[in-house]
Enzyme design. Structure first.
Site, PDB file in Angstrom:
ATOM      1  CB  SER A   1     -14.621   6.119  -9.695  1.00  9.67           C
ATOM      2  OG  SER A   1     -15.197   5.962 -10.815  1.00  9.67           O
TER       3      SER A   1
ATOM      4  CG  HIS B   1     -16.502   2.719  -7.149  1.00 11.05           C
ATOM      5  ND1 HIS B   1     -17.192   2.159  -6.398  1.00 11.05           N
ATOM      6  CD2 HIS B   1     -17.060   3.511  -8.153  1.00 11.05           C
ATOM      7  CE1 HIS B   1     -18.486   2.529  -6.742  1.00 11.05           C
ATOM      8  NE2 HIS B   1     -18.451   3.585  -7.906  1.00 11.05           N
TER       9      HIS B   1
ATOM     10  CG  ASP C   1     -18.999   4.224 -11.305  1.00  8.86           C
ATOM     11  OD1 ASP C   1     -19.455   3.891 -10.390  1.00  8.86           O
ATOM     12  OD2 ASP C   1     -17.941   5.191 -11.191  1.00  8.86           O
TER      13      ASP C   1
ATOM     14  CG  MET D   1     -23.050   4.217 -15.610  1.00  9.29           C
ATOM     15  SD  MET D   1     -22.871   6.034 -16.046  1.00  9.29           S
ATOM     16  CE  MET D   1     -21.534   6.379 -14.496  1.00  9.29           C
TER      17      MET D   1
ATOM     18  CG  HIS E   1     -22.127   2.048  -8.274  1.00  9.93           C
ATOM     19  ND1 HIS E   1     -21.861   3.398  -8.448  1.00  9.93           N
ATOM     20  CD2 HIS E   1     -23.396   1.927  -8.181  1.00  9.93           C
ATOM     21  CE1 HIS E   1     -22.908   3.994  -8.071  1.00  9.93           C
ATOM     22  NE2 HIS E   1     -24.059   3.171  -7.963  1.00  9.93           N
TER      23      HIS E   1
ATOM     24  CG  MET F   1     -25.179   3.339 -11.327  1.00 10.62           C
ATOM     25  SD  MET F   1     -23.898   4.766 -11.529  1.00 10.62           S
ATOM     26  CE  MET F   1     -22.565   3.947 -11.573  1.00 10.62           C
TER      27      MET F   1
ATOM     28  CG  MET G   1     -25.544   6.913  -5.519  1.00 11.91           C
ATOM     29  SD  MET G   1     -23.994   6.466  -6.230  1.00 11.91           S
ATOM     30  CE  MET G   1     -23.676   8.011  -7.349  1.00 11.91           C
TER      31      MET G   1
ATOM     32  CG  ASP H   1     -19.863   6.739  -5.987  1.00 14.00           C
ATOM     33  OD1 ASP H   1     -19.000   7.735  -6.684  1.00 14.00           O
ATOM     34  OD2 ASP H   1     -20.409   5.846  -6.765  1.00 14.00           O
TER      35      ASP H   1
HETATM   36  C1  DX5 Z   1     -21.392   8.544 -10.441  1.00 14.59           C
HETATM   37  C2  DX5 Z   1     -20.494   7.223 -10.343  1.00 14.59           C
HETATM   38  C3  DX5 Z   1     -19.280   7.740  -9.499  1.00 14.59           C
HETATM   39  C4  DX5 Z   1     -18.387   8.639 -10.058  1.00 14.59           C
HETATM   40  C5  DX5 Z   1     -17.562   9.247  -9.157  1.00 14.59           C
HETATM   41  O1  DX5 Z   1     -22.524   7.996 -11.190  1.00 14.59           O
HETATM   42  O2  DX5 Z   1     -21.189   6.293  -9.639  1.00 14.59           O
HETATM   43  O3  DX5 Z   1     -18.794   6.577  -8.989  1.00 14.59           O
HETATM   44  O4  DX5 Z   1     -17.553   7.752 -10.958  1.00 14.59           O
HETATM   45  O5  DX5 Z   1     -16.730  10.173  -9.704  1.00 14.59           O
HETATM   46  P1  DX5 Z   1     -16.478  11.825  -9.134  1.00 14.59           P
HETATM   47  O6  DX5 Z   1     -15.471  11.517  -7.883  1.00 14.59           O
HETATM   48  O7  DX5 Z   1     -15.601  12.310 -10.262  1.00 14.59           O
HETATM   49  O8  DX5 Z   1     -17.521  12.251  -8.766  1.00 14.59           O
HETATM   50 ZN    ZN Z   2     -20.146   4.724  -8.610  1.00 13.85          ZN
END
Ligand code: DX5
Ligand code: ZN
Length: 219
Positions: free
Chosen positions: A9, A34, A36, A38, A67, A69, A138, A176
């Protein structure tokens, strides 16, 4: 069983050099990148959008695993697909009708994923397996990297594996959040196929290839 996939990620990477980071990550043996996304609404944090995905795309040839969110994710699927996403995952809690959300993702020519918040039961995925490519369990509350793995998610991963196996469809099971050398073995035993890791890859003192290899083949 097919080979375990590792999806670093980039949330935990150096954002000032993302192009170079994804190139090095691919060279170090990762299977997916990956990403993320947000929106400051579905989760409090705010990260990156389609222009950054498009900027990363030319620097790697492995799939971009996006991903989302975000609230109302369907309004942005076509933009993320056009930016170069190969897999788009929406949260079950953010859409009204899962089946039509999955259809909408596939209509854009990308692989479809659905993510479950730790509190969302795996049963919400029943009946979606035929069209689904990836189910994301998750293992922390979404929103931030570097959180602690929620132990009860082990059982949930097992339940999700059973649901997928019962369906007979080929859906990847991605996990994840808070994953590292100490909990990855049990996740693999419970049936995870794709391991997302941010801090355990970009925040460790070892090289990227060592971190990735350790997650794939834990001791
Ligand atoms: C959390 C994200 C994850 C996160 C994982 O909301 O979806 O992908 O970045 O990071 P680590 O491995 O540091 O928990
Ligand atoms: Zn993620």
């Amino acid at each position: 069983m097919s080979r375990i996939k590792i999806a670093p990620s980039i949330l935990a990477a150096d954002f000032s050099r993302l192009g170079q980071v994804v190139k090095e990550t691919e060279e170090a043996g990762a299977d997916y990148i990956h990403i993320d996304v947000m929106d400051g609404h579905f989760v409090p944090n705010f990260t990156i959008g389609p222009p950054v995905v498009a900027a990363i795309k030319p620097h790697t040839s492995i799939p971009l695993d996006v991903h989302l969110m975000i609230s109302e994710p369907l309004r942005l699927i076509s933009e993320f697909a056009a930016a170069g996403a190969d897999i788009i995952t929406v949260h079950a809690e953010a859409v009204q009708d899962l089946k039509s959300a999955i259809k909408e993702i596939k209509k854009n020519g990308v692989r479809s994923g659905v993510a479950l918040h730790p509190e969302t039961p795996v049963a919400v995925l029943e009946g979606t397996m035929e069209e689904l490519d990836l189910a994301l369990c998750m293992t922390v509350n979404p929103g931030y990297g570097g959180q602690t793995f929620i132990p009860s998610s082990m059982d949930k991963v097992r339940e999700l594996r059973e649901l997928i196996n019962r369906s007979g469809f080929n859906v990847e099971l991605e996990v994840d959040g808070g994953i590292n050398d100490s909990n990855v073995s049990e996740l693999l035993l419970n049936g995870a196929d794709v391991i997302v890791a941010g801090s355990a890859v970009y925040g460790a003192k070892k090289s990227l290839s060592e971190c990735i290899e350790r997650l794939r083949n834990p001791e």
